[in-house]
Scaffold this motif. Sequence first.
Motif, PDB file in Angstrom:
ATOM      1  N   THR A  13      -6.967 -36.511 -13.211  1.00 19.60           N
ATOM      2  CA  THR A  13      -6.160 -36.698 -11.384  1.00 19.60           C
ATOM      3  C   THR A  13      -6.835 -36.100 -10.626  1.00 19.60           C
ATOM      4  O   THR A  13      -6.508 -36.599  -9.109  1.00 19.60           O
ATOM      5  CB  THR A  13      -4.891 -35.580 -12.526  1.00 19.60           C
ATOM      6  OG1 THR A  13      -4.187 -35.900 -13.556  1.00 19.60           O
ATOM      7  CG2 THR A  13      -3.848 -35.706 -11.282  1.00 19.60           C
ATOM      8  N   THR A  71      -0.097 -41.262 -12.586  1.00 21.73           N
ATOM      9  CA  THR A  71      -1.310 -40.557 -12.682  1.00 21.73           C
ATOM     10  C   THR A  71      -0.461 -39.004 -13.407  1.00 21.73           C
ATOM     11  O   THR A  71      -0.176 -38.964 -14.097  1.00 21.73           O
ATOM     12  CB  THR A  71      -2.521 -40.445 -12.288  1.00 21.73           C
ATOM     13  OG1 THR A  71      -2.435 -41.833 -12.869  1.00 21.73           O
ATOM     14  CG2 THR A  71      -2.506 -39.463 -13.480  1.00 21.73           C
ATOM     15  N   TYR A  72       0.398 -38.682 -12.366  1.00 23.99           N
ATOM     16  CA  TYR A  72       1.377 -37.814 -12.224  1.00 23.99           C
ATOM     17  C   TYR A  72       2.219 -38.042 -12.766  1.00 23.99           C
ATOM     18  O   TYR A  72       2.094 -36.682 -13.365  1.00 23.99           O
ATOM     19  CB  TYR A  72       1.784 -37.572 -10.484  1.00 23.99           C
ATOM     20  CG  TYR A  72       0.612 -36.760  -9.623  1.00 23.99           C
ATOM     21  CD1 TYR A  72       0.851 -35.491  -9.870  1.00 23.99           C
ATOM     22  CD2 TYR A  72      -0.442 -37.115  -8.403  1.00 23.99           C
ATOM     23  CE1 TYR A  72      -0.760 -34.444  -8.929  1.00 23.99           C
ATOM     24  CE2 TYR A  72      -1.482 -36.369  -8.265  1.00 23.99           C
ATOM     25  CZ  TYR A  72      -1.582 -35.420  -7.890  1.00 23.99           C
ATOM     26  OH  TYR A  72      -2.387 -34.908  -7.202  1.00 23.99           O
ATOM     27  N   VAL A 113      -1.965 -43.471  -8.580  1.00 20.49           N
ATOM     28  CA  VAL A 113      -2.019 -42.006  -8.293  1.00 20.49           C
ATOM     29  C   VAL A 113      -0.480 -41.750  -8.258  1.00 20.49           C
ATOM     30  O   VAL A 113      -0.457 -40.569  -9.694  1.00 20.49           O
ATOM     31  CB  VAL A 113      -2.478 -41.483  -7.061  1.00 20.49           C
ATOM     32  CG1 VAL A 113      -2.156 -39.849  -6.852  1.00 20.49           C
ATOM     33  CG2 VAL A 113      -3.751 -42.008  -6.672  1.00 20.49           C
ATOM     34  N   THR A 157      -6.719 -38.213  -6.916  1.00 16.76           N
ATOM     35  CA  THR A 157      -6.321 -37.683  -5.277  1.00 16.76           C
ATOM     36  C   THR A 157      -7.190 -38.370  -4.799  1.00 16.76           C
ATOM     37  O   THR A 157      -7.239 -38.828  -3.645  1.00 16.76           O
ATOM     38  CB  THR A 157      -5.718 -37.093  -5.685  1.00 16.76           C
ATOM     39  OG1 THR A 157      -4.846 -36.708  -7.089  1.00 16.76           O
ATOM     40  CG2 THR A 157      -5.533 -36.281  -4.589  1.00 16.76           C
ATOM     41  N   LEU A 174       0.881 -36.957 -16.044  1.00 17.90           N
ATOM     42  CA  LEU A 174       0.629 -35.454 -16.332  1.00 17.90           C
ATOM     43  C   LEU A 174       1.462 -34.988 -16.294  1.00 17.90           C
ATOM     44  O   LEU A 174       1.665 -33.772 -17.397  1.00 17.90           O
ATOM     45  CB  LEU A 174      -0.054 -35.243 -15.493  1.00 17.90           C
ATOM     46  CG  LEU A 174      -0.528 -33.978 -15.070  1.00 17.90           C
ATOM     47  CD1 LEU A 174      -1.444 -33.371 -16.174  1.00 17.90           C
ATOM     48  CD2 LEU A 174      -1.768 -33.549 -14.008  1.00 17.90           C
ATOM     49  N   GLN A 217      -0.833 -47.540 -16.070  1.00 15.37           N
ATOM     50  CA  GLN A 217      -2.516 -47.144 -15.663  1.00 15.37           C
ATOM     51  C   GLN A 217      -3.435 -47.753 -16.056  1.00 15.37           C
ATOM     52  O   GLN A 217      -4.475 -47.615 -14.361  1.00 15.37           O
ATOM     53  CB  GLN A 217      -2.604 -45.364 -16.033  1.00 15.37           C
ATOM     54  CG  GLN A 217      -3.244 -44.491 -15.709  1.00 15.37           C
ATOM     55  CD  GLN A 217      -3.393 -43.070 -16.197  1.00 15.37           C
ATOM     56  OE1 GLN A 217      -3.983 -43.431 -17.134  1.00 15.37           O
ATOM     57  NE2 GLN A 217      -3.486 -42.427 -15.771  1.00 15.37           N
TER      58      GLN A 217
END
Length: 338
Positions: free
Chosen positions: A26, A46-47, A43, A30, A50, A90
């Motif tokens: 991440t 991905t967040y 992005v 980023t 997470l 992703q």
Amino acid sequence: MARVYSLGGIHSGSSMAATMWLIYFTVNVTHDLTKSKASPALVGITYTILTHLVIIIALAMPTFRILHHDCFEMAHRFLGWSATALLWAQTVLLVRDYRSPSTSLGAALAQTPAFWLIVVLTLSIITSWLTLRKVPVRAEVLSTHALRLDFDYTTPVPGSFTRISQSPLTEWHSFATIAVPGQKGYSMIISRAGDWTGEVIAEPPSEIWVRGVPTCGVMNIVPLFRRVLIVATGSGIAPCAPHVFAKRAEIKLLWASRNIRKTYGDKFVNSILAAAPDAIIYDTDAHGRPDLVKLIHHVYKEFNAEAVCIIANEPITRKVVYGLMSRGVPAFGAIWDS
């Protein structure tokens, strides 16, 4: 070899390691966003993944998991499925953003190991649900504390357990299988230990959901030894009973529980005693709670056993296994790692 079921932390350790790697990824993606190499969609997803993993780990902490198991189980399942779906997006976005302009998206995906790993991950989730089915069950109420369920759809090996549910998408419960050699099917003992078990005992089902195949647990190590002392407290007799019936090793049974015949019924208790006539039955109502470590150590030496296998609740199991191991006795029990 017998210690194979005592190797804990693989599941939780893998999840923590994966989350740490995702944090590292991440940070990098980023940074690439600022250089216009990674897309905002990549992005953002991905967040989101997470966040899913952090929530799953937080809810899996032992204190919360014990107090709010149903919440943990549903979050673990549905957030896990959501994270898997997002992982597909992703992976496609990652390959699209970083592929060579001369390579098509399909070709780039086929050359990417991450794509094939997500395929395997998805198939592993799907295949576990392909075995979902509703099977008939015969219920016998043994007492207000215990219920016996009999199944005919398969005959498991001694030392295995299976999962049952009345609501497949929300909760599953694991119980030891009790198979008798030469007889088709198996049974299980459900003891009152919470809301779900209490409801099942009060209103026994005629059909119930099952999934997967019976899976082996710690008691599967019994045949590795020639002479084994098996210790059960309360409903812990259920995982032990198949080995008493199978007699694949010389077994001495020590069963400590409250008012055993009243709780588990004469039929079940008599079947245990018929298979193990020299079993030691310790009634805690009549004699109080014993010093289990001292009692087990005495019987272990008297029987000249090679090992001790115990099925009890977590505090008793940890105390007994530690107490016996510190005395040089090979002792085995569940480790509650999942």
